[in-house]
Scaffold this active site. Structure first.
Site, PDB file in Angstrom:
ATOM      1  N   ASP A  47       0.832  -1.199   0.000  1.00 16.59           N
ATOM      2  CA  ASP A  47       0.000   0.000   0.000  1.00 16.59           C
ATOM      3  C   ASP A  47       0.868   1.250   0.000  1.00 16.59           C
ATOM      4  O   ASP A  47       1.670   1.461   0.910  1.00 16.59           O
ATOM      5  CB  ASP A  47      -0.875   0.000   1.262  1.00 16.59           C
ATOM      6  CG  ASP A  47      -1.837   1.169   1.304  1.00 16.59           C
ATOM      7  OD1 ASP A  47      -2.950   1.043   0.757  1.00 16.59           O
ATOM      8  OD2 ASP A  47      -1.471   2.224   1.870  1.00 16.59           O
ATOM      9  N   TYR A  52       2.727   9.813  -0.169  1.00 18.47           N
ATOM     10  CA  TYR A  52       3.829   9.245   0.626  1.00 18.47           C
ATOM     11  C   TYR A  52       5.189   9.543  -0.012  1.00 18.47           C
ATOM     12  O   TYR A  52       6.220   9.307   0.608  1.00 18.47           O
ATOM     13  CB  TYR A  52       3.675   7.725   0.798  1.00 18.47           C
ATOM     14  CG  TYR A  52       2.390   7.273   1.474  1.00 18.47           C
ATOM     15  CD1 TYR A  52       1.519   8.181   2.051  1.00 18.47           C
ATOM     16  CD2 TYR A  52       2.061   5.928   1.536  1.00 18.47           C
ATOM     17  CE1 TYR A  52       0.337   7.762   2.659  1.00 18.47           C
ATOM     18  CE2 TYR A  52       0.888   5.495   2.147  1.00 18.47           C
ATOM     19  CZ  TYR A  52       0.027   6.420   2.699  1.00 18.47           C
ATOM     20  OH  TYR A  52      -1.134   5.994   3.298  1.00 18.47           O
ATOM     21  N   LYS A  77      -2.870   5.743  -4.045  1.00 21.20           N
ATOM     22  CA  LYS A  77      -3.986   6.655  -3.726  1.00 21.20           C
ATOM     23  C   LYS A  77      -3.689   8.029  -4.301  1.00 21.20           C
ATOM     24  O   LYS A  77      -2.524   8.434  -4.387  1.00 21.20           O
ATOM     25  CB  LYS A  77      -4.147   6.809  -2.201  1.00 21.20           C
ATOM     26  CG  LYS A  77      -4.037   5.534  -1.424  1.00 21.20           C
ATOM     27  CD  LYS A  77      -4.279   5.759   0.066  1.00 21.20           C
ATOM     28  CE  LYS A  77      -3.843   4.549   0.859  1.00 21.20           C
ATOM     29  NZ  LYS A  77      -2.398   4.471   1.096  1.00 21.20           N
ATOM     30  N   HIS A 108      -7.813   9.361  -1.846  1.00 17.94           N
ATOM     31  CA  HIS A 108      -7.170   9.283  -0.523  1.00 17.94           C
ATOM     32  C   HIS A 108      -8.058   9.862   0.597  1.00 17.94           C
ATOM     33  O   HIS A 108      -8.165   9.284   1.666  1.00 17.94           O
ATOM     34  CB  HIS A 108      -5.826  10.010  -0.583  1.00 17.94           C
ATOM     35  CG  HIS A 108      -4.841   9.570   0.443  1.00 17.94           C
ATOM     36  ND1 HIS A 108      -3.487   9.583   0.225  1.00 17.94           N
ATOM     37  CD2 HIS A 108      -4.990   9.106   1.715  1.00 17.94           C
ATOM     38  CE1 HIS A 108      -2.856   9.140   1.309  1.00 17.94           C
ATOM     39  NE2 HIS A 108      -3.756   8.853   2.224  1.00 17.94           N
TER      40      HIS A 108
END
Ligand SMILES: NC(=O)c1ccc[n+]([C@@H]2O[C@H](COP(=O)([O-])OP(=O)(O)OC[C@H]3O[C@@H](n4cnc5c(N)ncnc54)[C@H](OP(=O)(O)O)[C@@H]3O)[C@@H](O)[C@H]2O)c1
Length: 275
Positions: A47, A52, A77, A108
């Protein structure tokens, strides 16, 4: 429940592993080693997210794993909203990850102040039709957001990835998911953004009875409550510890004792205000 299915077939037909590996707060320089350790341990769901800023390293680890692409379930996401923005973000994520499809793509956060999540959802539905993503979902959506998306597009998200651990177990949202064929995926499953979960007498008692660590008990509870679970760790010993949750089972009484820890209070962001 002693037997636990190791995967779930989503409403669109893709098969998602029940258990996976999260990469939030692992920067791009260290994420390849962490994902490699996770894949070596046995995790097959990875994931990540545009936000990120580690998709390049995630892609590098997957490319070097010596596994077929189809053996890995890759989720990313998108933060931005708007039809074109989502499509552009998807192209960029595929490029960074070095793959030509995602197994699951999620909006997200709903970001209701922007008020474009329905339009963004249409972009995911179209990308799924074109084969760029195998399944389409959302994250941090409330019942109200889910209901609106389904009412306005006729398509329910396949997955809703939300904060979910014993201190915040979201019973009403899970019941809604079940009625609407939405799979619940738990983020923050270790419940460690607040202090004390591992020291709770209920968790300690189950850990002692089962001969397991508090982390394993908390993760196993989450799995037995029917959710897809994606703990994160950069620590090799914890990556291994967290993996050892598939070969034991909590009793109904043990599950209920952990259910009782629900406070109804979030540790992470509120879907109504995260911008
Ligand atoms: N959709 C969203 O909005 C959203 C939000 C948050 C997270 N997520 C996803 O969900 C994944 C998991 O959530 P999360 O990372 O926030 O929280 P988490 O997995 O519940 O907890 C991660 C923290 O727990 C520590 N830890 C891991 N295993 C442990 C163990 N066995 N014993 C003690 N400590 C342990 C980790 O430390 P070390 O790494 O130092 O070992 C890290 O500090 C994320 O990585 C991300 O992929 C999604």
């Amino acid at each position: 429940m002693s037997e636990l299915s190791t995967s779930i077939t989503l409403s669109g037909g893709a098969v998602i592993p029940r258990y996976g590996y999260g990469t939030f707060r692992i920067d791009d320089a260290e994420v390849a080693a962490a994902v490699t350790a996770a894949l070596d341990t046995g995790y097959r769901l990875i994931d990540t997210a545009v936000g990120y800023q580690n998709e390049v390293g995630v892609g590098r680890a997957i490319g070097a794993a010596g596994l077929g692409r189809e053996e890995i379930f890759l989720t990313s996401k998108v933060w931005d909203h708007g039809y074109d923005e989502v499509r552009r973000n998807l192209d960029e994520s595929l490029e960074r990850l070095g793959t030509d499809y995602l197994d699951l793509y999620l909006l997200h956060w709903p970001r209701p102040d922007v008020d474009k999540y329905v339009e963004s959802w249409r972009a995911l539905v179209d990308a799924r039709s074109e084969g760029l993503i195998r399944s389409a979902g959302v994250s941090n959506f409330t019942i109200e957001h889910l209901a609106r998306v389904e009412a306005e597009t006729g398509a329910a998200p396949e997955v809703n990835q939300v904060e979910l651990h014993p201190y915040f177990s979201q019973p009403e949202l899970r019941a809604y998911h079940e009625e609407h064929g939405v799979v619940t995926e738990s983020w923050g499953p270790l419940g460690l953004r607040a202090e004390g979960l591992f020291e709770e007498p209920a968790v300690q008692a189950v850990a002692k009875a089962q001969g397991r660590t508090p982390a394993q008990v908390v993760l196993r509870w989450n799995l037995q409550r029917g959710n897809v679970v994606i703990p994160k760790s950069v620590t090799p010993a914890r990556i291994a510890e967290n993996w050892e949750v598939l070969d034991f089972a909590l009793t109904d009484d043990e599950l209920a004792s952990i259910d009782a820890l629900d406070t109804g209070v979030r540790q992470g962001g509120d879907p109504l205000t995260v911008h």
